[in-house]
Write a protein that holds these residues in place. Structure first.
Motif, PDB file in Angstrom:
ATOM      1  N   ARG A  51      -0.514  27.339  -3.559  1.00  0.00           N
ATOM      2  CA  ARG A  51       0.788  27.999  -3.530  1.00  0.00           C
ATOM      3  C   ARG A  51       0.682  29.472  -3.922  1.00  0.00           C
ATOM      4  N   LEU A  56       3.857  31.590  -2.560  1.00  0.00           N
ATOM      5  CA  LEU A  56       5.050  30.863  -2.989  1.00  0.00           C
ATOM      6  C   LEU A  56       5.173  30.869  -4.504  1.00  0.00           C
ATOM      7  N   VAL A  76       5.743  36.387   0.220  1.00  0.00           N
ATOM      8  CA  VAL A  76       5.310  35.293   1.086  1.00  0.00           C
ATOM      9  C   VAL A  76       5.582  35.562   2.568  1.00  0.00           C
ATOM     10  N   HIS A  77       6.754  36.137   2.885  1.00  0.00           N
ATOM     11  CA  HIS A  77       7.091  36.235   4.307  1.00  0.00           C
ATOM     12  C   HIS A  77       6.288  37.322   5.027  1.00  0.00           C
ATOM     13  N   MET A  81       0.622  33.588   6.457  1.00  0.00           N
ATOM     14  CA  MET A  81      -0.166  32.370   6.268  1.00  0.00           C
ATOM     15  C   MET A  81       0.503  31.233   7.029  1.00  0.00           C
ATOM     16  N   MET A  83       1.290  27.390   6.597  1.00  0.00           N
ATOM     17  CA  MET A  83       1.212  26.358   5.549  1.00  0.00           C
ATOM     18  C   MET A  83       1.681  25.019   6.092  1.00  0.00           C
ATOM     19  N   PHE A  85       2.811  21.382   4.635  1.00  0.00           N
ATOM     20  CA  PHE A  85       3.152  20.727   3.382  1.00  0.00           C
ATOM     21  C   PHE A  85       2.844  19.241   3.460  1.00  0.00           C
ATOM     22  N   SER A  87       4.742  16.879   2.706  1.00  0.00           N
ATOM     23  CA  SER A  87       5.865  16.168   3.319  1.00  0.00           C
ATOM     24  C   SER A  87       6.193  16.726   4.706  1.00  0.00           C
ATOM     25  N   ALA A  89       7.697  19.048   5.894  1.00  0.00           N
ATOM     26  CA  ALA A  89       8.782  20.034   5.821  1.00  0.00           C
ATOM     27  C   ALA A  89       9.206  20.544   7.193  1.00  0.00           C
TER      28      ALA A  89
END
Ligand SMILES: Nc1ncnc2c1ncn2[C@@H]1O[C@H](COP(=O)(O)OP(=O)(O)O)[C@@H](O)[C@H]1O
Ligand SMILES: [Mg+2]
Lengths: 365, 312
Positions: A51, A56, A76-77, A81, A83, A85, A87, A89
């Motif tokens: 993270r 993040l 982050v934006h 990258m 990413m 997750f 789950s 997402a």
């Protein structure tokens, strides 16, 4: 070596002052195009590290360097990258194509190019036919691949995967390993892959970083981490291990490039052979022997140290034994073509001296 | 219907809510499920029928009677009572004002409560439960008490006006009570806890990972809000809007007290007709108009949520 794609310099994260840091002065360099597995038990700081790389989460101290450029303070934006997750997402209010297109939309790509790249990304994960579907209706494996396509379509500087396979059932997990690895190699995306599953790491990674308590215990190629672990922790975490206390008696000359063969004394086994770093004569060290390197002789006249079989587990591919030698139980894994011993049998154990390794001395920390 | 008694969160029935088992091949177990369903639902349904449906039917029936000037009710079956408010421009204005008041109160209330609800949902502070308790604590005092509080605060010599005059910002006290302004201020504050509760319970779909995923894909904070946060919280926002609208247009105590007789909406008119003029049939007719207004807004709500494919 040329500049690494990613360098972590003394990266540290402390969630609460006074508490032990979740990530503690972590240093690591990742080569362009490599898939690096961050491997370690739950709670060792893998997700925290990932993270921070993604942006993040702000590190408490240390730097993140990508292509020689310090990106620690870039939000982050703007990091670019990709990413994935645990789950997945996926955005529940967008269909599959819109999910994959999201990153391109944020980059304001013209529609024609966007459509083309979404199509290619979906083809890459072989789910082109699902483009117009709602994401809710997809299976776990499909969601996983859509999440991968969504991350890869933006041609990310780094692909970051947090336990991407842990929500899949065992069969699917195996096949997804190969698929993710193939896609990663085809796209050449430098990848950080978080997992607590050593098989996954050994199978997929170019390099493995074994983490424990916020630190990297060892960073190296899978075979190196497996065959030449730097610590007891690494030896036990990666694969199964017999760890024996050995006193090094004599140096018997070179073995390979920069190792020596030694005569060692092991309680219960007597005088046996092992290899290790130079200059160990007279020292006591932990000796590692992998179970499948231990030979089990059922014939009472054979050479080796005698022990009593405590339990036998037959898996079809091989047969696993627990054998009591002296006051400790050792593990052995034998092929199924020979005679299979039964619990209570006395067997003899030995191994090729080259496959017994003396671990380096552990530093206190 | 008084604003202080109904806390019900609207869960509006739609086609999705039909009991399962509409296939041709009905299984026995499914039939048994359905029997269990009815058995469990029966006490509640019976209660509703007695306390809600019967009075409602009685009220609708009343609207077809005729009220006589002496306060007596002429038992008959006529459309006159219902038609009267529709042909009187005064009642058109009252209806329109009721509708506008509902919209304005719901809009302000939702806009103010939304950021609070978002903040409370996302907070990881250890004081989170305390903050939530504080946000809904006003529910512990009755709306009547809070309304009197607002009358004191907003009155000519109240806190707001004395502060403003003290600071020299105004010379004549602002008129903040006995008009629509006061009613809107009071209703917004009184309904905020409901709005916060409804929104918080509806923010379940907002997984923070989704916002993180969007940010990692290049979305600035503003884009994350517009494309992820808002769309995913819109259903809860709309439910809160609907609830506050319904509560507002049916609220009587706050409207009456802070309106000071100068605010005429359906609820106050119904009260005047029923208790002042004892014209029950006409009060019933106005109530039917209020019901139709509810119906219209609920229909709009359903169409909107359906259209947005948000009622998942
Ligand atoms: N948001 C947080 N606040 C406080 N402690 C945290 C937080 N997230 C993780 N931790 C702690 O930091 C350590 C590392 O967590 P994590 O990086 O999630 O481990 P892993 O992914 O390897 O399982 C754990 O001890 C965990 O309890
Ligand atoms: Mg984790």
């Amino acid at each position: 070596m040329s500049t690494p794609k990613l360098a972590l310099v003394d990266l540290t994260k402390r969630y609460q002052p006074g508490l032990a840091p979740a990530v503690d002065h972590l240093n690591m360099e990742v080569e362009e195009g490599h898939l690096v597995a961050l491997l370690g038990p739950s709670g060792c700081g893998k997700t925290t590290t990932l993270r921070m790389v993604a942006g993040l989460m702000d590190p408490t101290a240390g730097r993140i360097v990508v292509d020689g450029e310090d990106i620690t303070s870039i939000p982050v934006h703007r990091r670019g990258m990709g990413m994935v997750f645990q789950s997945y997402a996926l955005f529940p209010h967008m269909n599959v194509a819109a999910n994959v297109a999201f990153g391109l939309r944020m980059r304001r790509l013209p529609k024609s190019e966007r459509l083309e790249r979404v199509r290619r990304a979906l083809d890459m994960v072989q789910l082109g036919y699902l483009a117009e579907r709602e994401t809710k209706a997809l299976s776990g494996g499909q969601q996983q691949r859509i999440a991968l396509a969504r991350a890869l379509v933006v041609e990310p500087t780094l692909l970051l995967l947090d336990e991407p396979l842990s929500n899949l059932d065992a069969k699917l997990r195996e096949s997804m390993r190969g698929e993710i690895r193939a896609i990663q190699q085809r796209t050449g995306a430098t990848t950080l892959f978080v997992t607590h599953d050593q098989d996954e790491a050994l199978d997929m990674a170019d390099r493995i970083a074994v983490m424990n308590g916020g630190l990297i215990e060892q960073f190296g190629e899978p075979s190196e981490v497996y065959e030449r672990p730097r610590t007891r922790f690494v030896a036990e975490f990666i694969g199964r291990a017999n760890l024996l206390d050995a006193t090094v008696v004599a140096d018997r000359g070179p073995s390979g490039a920069d190792e020596r063969r030694y005569d060692v004394q092991v309680p219960g086994f007597g005088a046996v052979g092992a290899v290790g770093a130079p200059g160990l004569t007279g020292a006591t060290r932990t000796m590692l022997v992998r179970p499948h390197r231990v030979q089990v002789h059922c014939d009472p006249g054979a050479s080796g140290s005698p022990g009593t079989v405590e339990s036998v587990s037959y898996t079809g591919d091989s047969v696993g034994y627990r054998v009591r030698v002296g006051d400790r139980a050792q593990l052995a894994e034998a092929p199924t073509d020979g005679r299979i011993a039964a619990p209570g049998d006395v067997v003899r154990l030995d191994w090729d001296p080259a496959s017994a390794y003396l671990l380096p001395e552990e530093e206190e920390r | 219907m008084s604003a202080t008694t109904s806390i019900a969160v609207p869960r509006l029935p739609g086609a999705d809510d039909l009991p399962p088992g509409h296939g041709v091949h009905e299984h026995r177990s499914r039939r048994r499920d359905r029997r269990t369903f009815w058995a469990l639902a029966a006490p509640g349904l019976l209660g509703l029928a007695v306390t809600y449906l019967l009075p409602l039917l009685y009220m609708v029936r009343m609207a077809f009677n005729r009220g006589k000037p002496d306060g007596f009710i002429e038992q008959t079956f006529t459309l006159d009572t219902l038609i009267k408010p529709l042909t009187d421009s005064y009642y058109w204005k009252v209806t329109l004002d009721t509708f506008l008041m509902g919209l304005v109160v719901a809009a302000i209330c939702v806009v103010i409560s939304y950021p609070l609800a978002l903040f409370l949902t996302r907070s990881t502070s250890r004081y989170k439960s305390l903050l939530i308790a504080l946000a809904i604590a006003p529910l512990l005092t009755s709306a009547v008490v809070r309304t009197y509080g607002w009358m004191v605060i907003l009155g000519g010599a109240g806190l707001v006006n004395s502060t403003l005059m003290h600071l020299g910002l105004v010379t004549v006290p602002l008129r903040l009570t006995n008009n629509m302004t006061g009613v809107v201020i009071g209703l917004v504050e009184i309904f905020m806890p409901y709005a916060i509760l409804v929104m918080m319970s509806g923010f379940g779909r907002l997984d923070p990972r989704l916002e993180e995923a969007a940010a990692s894909l290049g979305a600035r904070p503003r884009a994350v809000f517009a494309r992820i946060t808002l769309p995913l919280t819109l259903p809860a926002l709309l439910s809160a809007f609907l609830l506050i609208f319904v509560l507002s247009i049916s609220s009587f105590i706050t409207t009456n007290l802070l309106g000071g007789g100068a605010v005429h909406v359906l609820a106050t008119e119904i009260y005047d007709q029923a208790t002042g003029l004892l014209n029950w049939p006409f009060a019933a007719a106005l109530s039917v108009i209020l019901l139709v207004l509810f119906g219209v807004v609920i229909a709009i709500y359903q169409t909107v949520t359906r259209r947005l494919r948000l009622d998942a």
